[in-house]
Design a protein around this motif. Structure first.
Motif, PDB file in Angstrom:
ATOM      1  N   GLU A  12      -9.831  21.023   0.320  1.00 41.73           N
ATOM      2  CA  GLU A  12     -10.792  21.272   1.279  1.00 41.73           C
ATOM      3  C   GLU A  12     -11.512  20.127   1.876  1.00 41.73           C
ATOM      4  N   THR A  13     -11.730  18.990   1.204  1.00 39.36           N
ATOM      5  CA  THR A  13     -12.463  17.754   1.469  1.00 39.36           C
ATOM      6  C   THR A  13     -11.491  16.768   1.727  1.00 39.36           C
ATOM      7  N   GLY A  14     -10.392  16.840   1.166  1.00 38.00           N
ATOM      8  CA  GLY A  14      -9.287  15.693   1.346  1.00 38.00           C
ATOM      9  C   GLY A  14      -9.704  14.553   0.667  1.00 38.00           C
ATOM     10  N   GLN A  15     -10.495  14.716  -0.354  1.00 31.74           N
ATOM     11  CA  GLN A  15     -11.154  13.579  -1.184  1.00 31.74           C
ATOM     12  C   GLN A  15     -10.117  13.098  -2.298  1.00 31.74           C
ATOM     13  N   ASP A  16     -10.042  11.704  -2.515  1.00 29.77           N
ATOM     14  CA  ASP A  16      -8.920  11.575  -3.543  1.00 29.77           C
ATOM     15  C   ASP A  16      -9.652  11.011  -4.740  1.00 29.77           C
ATOM     16  N   PRO A  17      -9.147  11.188  -6.088  1.00 30.99           N
ATOM     17  CA  PRO A  17      -9.636  10.367  -7.162  1.00 30.99           C
ATOM     18  C   PRO A  17      -9.576   9.067  -6.874  1.00 30.99           C
ATOM     19  N   PRO A  18     -10.644   8.195  -7.301  1.00 30.00           N
ATOM     20  CA  PRO A  18     -10.686   7.000  -7.135  1.00 30.00           C
ATOM     21  C   PRO A  18      -9.389   6.239  -7.789  1.00 30.00           C
ATOM     22  N   ARG A  19      -8.897   5.255  -7.226  1.00 26.87           N
ATOM     23  CA  ARG A  19      -7.678   4.510  -7.821  1.00 26.87           C
ATOM     24  C   ARG A  19      -7.756   3.113  -7.208  1.00 26.87           C
ATOM     25  N   ARG A  20      -8.768   2.342  -7.322  1.00 30.49           N
ATOM     26  CA  ARG A  20      -9.202   1.130  -6.869  1.00 30.49           C
ATOM     27  C   ARG A  20      -8.011   0.218  -7.499  1.00 30.49           C
ATOM     28  N   ASP A  21      -7.602   0.288  -8.858  1.00 31.53           N
ATOM     29  CA  ASP A  21      -6.750  -0.669  -9.239  1.00 31.53           C
ATOM     30  C   ASP A  21      -5.311  -0.475  -9.004  1.00 31.53           C
ATOM     31  N   GLU A  22      -4.987   0.507  -7.982  1.00 30.05           N
ATOM     32  CA  GLU A  22      -3.682   0.664  -7.773  1.00 30.05           C
ATOM     33  C   GLU A  22      -3.403   0.051  -6.319  1.00 30.05           C
ATOM     34  N   ALA A  79       2.424  -0.946  -4.104  1.00 31.67           N
ATOM     35  CA  ALA A  79       3.700  -0.930  -4.966  1.00 31.67           C
ATOM     36  C   ALA A  79       3.349   0.407  -6.118  1.00 31.67           C
ATOM     37  N   ALA A  80       2.262   0.201  -6.567  1.00 33.35           N
ATOM     38  CA  ALA A  80       2.078   1.157  -7.736  1.00 33.35           C
ATOM     39  C   ALA A  80       1.676   2.665  -7.249  1.00 33.35           C
ATOM     40  N   LEU A  81       1.122   2.517  -6.080  1.00 35.40           N
ATOM     41  CA  LEU A  81       1.008   3.869  -5.349  1.00 35.40           C
ATOM     42  C   LEU A  81       2.256   4.482  -4.775  1.00 35.40           C
ATOM     43  N   LEU A  82       3.191   3.557  -4.032  1.00 29.24           N
ATOM     44  CA  LEU A  82       4.354   4.002  -3.868  1.00 29.24           C
ATOM     45  C   LEU A  82       5.337   4.447  -4.771  1.00 29.24           C
ATOM     46  N   GLU A  83       5.431   3.605  -5.982  1.00 26.75           N
ATOM     47  CA  GLU A  83       5.970   4.201  -7.346  1.00 26.75           C
ATOM     48  C   GLU A  83       5.477   5.424  -7.889  1.00 26.75           C
ATOM     49  N   ARG A  84       4.262   5.683  -7.745  1.00 23.42           N
ATOM     50  CA  ARG A  84       3.516   7.098  -8.457  1.00 23.42           C
ATOM     51  C   ARG A  84       4.250   8.045  -7.390  1.00 23.42           C
ATOM     52  N   ASP A  95       0.451  -2.829   9.719  1.00 23.84           N
ATOM     53  CA  ASP A  95      -0.026  -2.150  10.775  1.00 23.84           C
ATOM     54  C   ASP A  95      -0.661  -0.720  10.197  1.00 23.84           C
ATOM     55  N   PRO A  96      -1.771  -0.371  10.682  1.00 20.29           N
ATOM     56  CA  PRO A  96      -2.305   0.933  10.152  1.00 20.29           C
ATOM     57  C   PRO A  96      -1.396   2.029  10.347  1.00 20.29           C
ATOM     58  N   GLU A  97      -0.750   1.976  11.393  1.00 22.16           N
ATOM     59  CA  GLU A  97       0.160   3.033  11.726  1.00 22.16           C
ATOM     60  C   GLU A  97       1.299   3.391  10.618  1.00 22.16           C
ATOM     61  N   LYS A  98       1.721   2.223  10.117  1.00 22.06           N
ATOM     62  CA  LYS A  98       2.698   2.390   9.049  1.00 22.06           C
ATOM     63  C   LYS A  98       2.228   2.873   7.915  1.00 22.06           C
ATOM     64  N   LEU A  99       1.013   2.629   7.581  1.00 20.35           N
ATOM     65  CA  LEU A  99       0.534   3.212   6.480  1.00 20.35           C
ATOM     66  C   LEU A  99       0.169   4.895   6.829  1.00 20.35           C
ATOM     67  N   PRO A 126      -4.602   9.139   3.977  1.00 23.35           N
ATOM     68  CA  PRO A 126      -4.502   7.829   4.472  1.00 23.35           C
ATOM     69  C   PRO A 126      -5.695   6.849   3.393  1.00 23.35           C
ATOM     70  N   LYS A 127      -6.609   7.514   2.965  1.00 18.85           N
ATOM     71  CA  LYS A 127      -7.499   6.698   2.144  1.00 18.85           C
ATOM     72  C   LYS A 127      -6.668   5.905   1.098  1.00 18.85           C
ATOM     73  N   GLU A 128      -5.944   6.762   0.417  1.00 15.95           N
ATOM     74  CA  GLU A 128      -5.411   5.990  -0.696  1.00 15.95           C
ATOM     75  C   GLU A 128      -4.426   4.928  -0.428  1.00 15.95           C
ATOM     76  N   PHE A 129      -3.981   4.965   0.886  1.00 16.07           N
ATOM     77  CA  PHE A 129      -3.033   4.046   1.304  1.00 16.07           C
ATOM     78  C   PHE A 129      -3.829   2.700   1.680  1.00 16.07           C
ATOM     79  N   PHE A 130      -4.967   2.943   2.346  1.00 15.92           N
ATOM     80  CA  PHE A 130      -5.911   2.004   2.910  1.00 15.92           C
ATOM     81  C   PHE A 130      -6.456   1.054   1.641  1.00 15.92           C
TER      82      PHE A 130
END
Length: 140
Positions: free
Chosen positions: A12-22, A25-30, A68-72, A88-92
């Motif tokens: 509903e909110t589109g919020q992600d759990p914090p993953r600031r250490d990711e 590469a780690a995000l894409l792998e996951r 480029d932000p559009e690639k993200l 997008p928040k996760e990627f940025f």
């Protein structure tokens, strides 16, 4: 007590759990692990990002801070089409940048209309100001 990082995203909110250490590469792998049968090559083809570029990001041999932000955003949309919940928040955050505000066709058209009404010298000044604002937002 619930671990904040293990709390699922709220659709509903589109919020992600914090993953600031990711990092990216780690995000894409996951995320790729959530779509069995999909590969880096599939992601590259789906997004229009060259495979060597994507592979370099995955292997951490190419920096990601200037993507480029559009690639993200296009990577977010590709994963969503594959049924993966991401934002997008996760990627940025993974590339260490603040999430840009939403863009709307009406707002962009208004900005372009105003820009086109400016004399050339003011257009150049506006571009310099916008570039400076972007740099400041990347630092802060």
């Amino acid at each position: 007590m619930t671990n904040e990082a293990s709390r699922p995203a709220s659709p509903e909110t589109g919020q992600d759990p914090p993953r600031r250490d990711e990092d990216l590469a780690a995000l894409l792998e996951r995320l790729l692990a959530q779509v069995p049968g999909r590969t880096q090559k599939d992601l590259a083809a789906e997004t229009g990002i060259s495979y060597p570029t994507l592979n370099a990001w995955m292997n951490r041999t190419r920096g990601t801070s200037r993507i480029d932000p559009e690639k993200l955003r296009v990577m977010v949309e590709a994963f969503r089409r594959w049924g993966v919940r991401t934002t997008p928040k996760e990627f940025f955050e993974a590339v260490g940048r603040p999430v840009p505000g939403p863009s709307g066709d009406e707002r962009e058209a208004r900005l372009l209309k105003l820009y086109r009404q400016l004399p050339e010298a003011r257009q150049r000044a506006l571009l310099k100001d916008a570039e400076a604002m972007l740099q400041v937002s990347r630092i802060g």
